[in-house]
Design a protein around this motif. Structure first.
Motif, PDB file in Angstrom:
ATOM      1  N   SER A 182       0.850  -1.184   0.000  1.00  0.00           N
ATOM      2  CA  SER A 182       0.000   0.000   0.000  1.00  0.00           C
ATOM      3  C   SER A 182       0.892   1.243   0.000  1.00  0.00           C
ATOM      4  O   SER A 182       2.122   1.139  -0.135  1.00  0.00           O
ATOM      5  CB  SER A 182      -0.925  -0.010   1.226  1.00  0.00           C
ATOM      6  N   TYR A 183       0.266   2.404   0.136  1.00  0.00           N
ATOM      7  CA  TYR A 183       1.003   3.667   0.134  1.00  0.00           C
ATOM      8  C   TYR A 183       0.793   4.376   1.470  1.00  0.00           C
ATOM      9  O   TYR A 183      -0.338   4.463   1.989  1.00  0.00           O
ATOM     10  CB  TYR A 183       0.531   4.571  -1.006  1.00  0.00           C
ATOM     11  N   ARG A 184       1.875   4.889   2.025  1.00  0.00           N
ATOM     12  CA  ARG A 184       1.819   5.659   3.260  1.00  0.00           C
ATOM     13  C   ARG A 184       1.858   7.145   2.908  1.00  0.00           C
ATOM     14  O   ARG A 184       2.747   7.604   2.193  1.00  0.00           O
ATOM     15  CB  ARG A 184       2.980   5.298   4.174  1.00  0.00           C
ATOM     16  N   PHE A 185       0.862   7.880   3.419  1.00  0.00           N
ATOM     17  CA  PHE A 185       0.766   9.309   3.145  1.00  0.00           C
ATOM     18  C   PHE A 185       1.130  10.080   4.410  1.00  0.00           C
ATOM     19  O   PHE A 185       0.638   9.761   5.505  1.00  0.00           O
ATOM     20  CB  PHE A 185      -0.654   9.687   2.698  1.00  0.00           C
ATOM     21  N   PRO A 190       2.078  15.616   1.427  1.00  0.00           N
ATOM     22  CA  PRO A 190       0.857  14.997   0.892  1.00  0.00           C
ATOM     23  C   PRO A 190       0.995  14.534  -0.553  1.00  0.00           C
ATOM     24  O   PRO A 190       0.283  13.639  -0.989  1.00  0.00           O
ATOM     25  CB  PRO A 190      -0.182  16.126   1.033  1.00  0.00           C
ATOM     26  N   SER A 192       3.700  13.199  -1.935  1.00  0.00           N
ATOM     27  CA  SER A 192       4.775  12.211  -2.136  1.00  0.00           C
ATOM     28  C   SER A 192       4.514  10.972  -1.287  1.00  0.00           C
ATOM     29  O   SER A 192       5.160  10.755  -0.250  1.00  0.00           O
ATOM     30  CB  SER A 192       6.136  12.827  -1.778  1.00  0.00           C
ATOM     31  N   PRO A 193       3.556  10.135  -1.677  1.00  0.00           N
ATOM     32  CA  PRO A 193       3.283   8.919  -0.899  1.00  0.00           C
ATOM     33  C   PRO A 193       4.434   7.926  -1.013  1.00  0.00           C
ATOM     34  O   PRO A 193       5.145   7.880  -2.018  1.00  0.00           O
ATOM     35  CB  PRO A 193       2.011   8.366  -1.542  1.00  0.00           C
ATOM     36  N   GLN A 194       4.612   7.144   0.029  1.00  0.00           N
ATOM     37  CA  GLN A 194       5.677   6.141   0.069  1.00  0.00           C
ATOM     38  C   GLN A 194       5.075   4.750  -0.007  1.00  0.00           C
ATOM     39  O   GLN A 194       4.186   4.406   0.765  1.00  0.00           O
ATOM     40  CB  GLN A 194       6.491   6.288   1.352  1.00  0.00           C
ATOM     41  N   LYS A 195       5.552   3.964  -0.956  1.00  0.00           N
ATOM     42  CA  LYS A 195       5.052   2.603  -1.110  1.00  0.00           C
ATOM     43  C   LYS A 195       5.689   1.700  -0.059  1.00  0.00           C
ATOM     44  O   LYS A 195       6.914   1.687   0.093  1.00  0.00           O
ATOM     45  CB  LYS A 195       5.357   2.076  -2.509  1.00  0.00           C
TER      46      LYS A 195
END
Length: 233
Positions: A182-185, A190, A192-195
């Motif tokens: 998933s992606y961490r926000f 906001p 640049s989400p991190q996978k």
């Protein structure tokens, strides 16, 4: 007729005959090797060009109507339908050709049917069957692309089962495994989400910290991801 059954040839004449035999063999063998080498090169070029055409049959939304391969001149002609290819698209296809050993090939592009900028004169010349054929090709390639994506997602969703099968001989206390991505926000970033990847483990008993550390270390190596999050239940 009293012909002799055999006769002896002197050494000088024998040497001349052997020399001529060698010359004839060389004149026959060298061209055969050369033409055989050319034939192998042409077959290899045709095979690699076919692989390239299949890999770019659907490229950035453009679909390949047909391709022509001229192995003698090392020319590959790609005829695309849809909107016109940009210079960036053409450059990307040429870079991909290098991956198939076609760095010396000349790649030319032609526009078969463009749906973006038809003039009334061109539209009048295109028959209804041609348009239907182009649309069928586009839909067929789109379905193949969707099928590949579904296979990729299905394979990824079964990662937990693969991990469980590999872990049970090493860690028999693990009874269930769930894998997800998933992606961490972050509030401060906001846009640049991190996978991230996470593994949820169910065990038959409560594990000691050392056991959890050992399983986590194994998962990081197995998944080649030092940032994977492991949760034990």
């Amino acid at each position: 007729m009293k012909f002799p059954l055999r006769s002896s040839i002197n050494e000088d004449r024998r040497a001349v005959i052997n020399r001529w035999i060698t010359i004839v063999i060389l004149f026959t063998l060298i061209p055969s090797i050369y033409f055989g080498y050319l034939l192998v090169q042409k077959e290899r070029f045709t095979e690699n060009a076919g692989k390239l055409a299949r890999s770019v049959s659907l490229y950035n939304g453009e679909y390949l109507l047909r391709h022509d391969i001229d192995a003698d001149s090392k020319i590959i002609t790609l005829v695309y339908g849809g909107r016109k290819l940009t210079d960036e698209d053409k450059s990307g296809i040429k870079k991909r050709a290098v991956e198939f050993g076609l760095e010396k090939a000349t790649i030319t592009f032609e526009q078969g049917i463009s749906f973006s900028d038809f003039s009334s004169e061109i539209t009048a010349k295109i028959t209804e069957s041609d348009q239907m054929k182009a649309e069928v090709n586009r839909l067929s390639l789109a379905l193949q692309d969707n099928a590949r994506r579904e296979d990729s997602l299905r394979t990824r969703s079964y990662t937990g089962r693969v991990l469980l099968k590999e872990m049970q001989p090493l860690f028999p206390q693990v009874t269930a495994c769930l894998y997800g991505e998933s992606y961490r926000f972050a509030a401060r970033q906001p846009g640049s989400p991190q996978k991230v990847a996470f593994v949820h483990m169910t065990t038959s008993r409560k594990l000691a910290p050392a056991e959890k550390k050992k399983i986590t270390a194994w998962l990081k190596v197995r998944l080649e991801d030092n940032g994977v999050t492991v949760v034990f239940e």
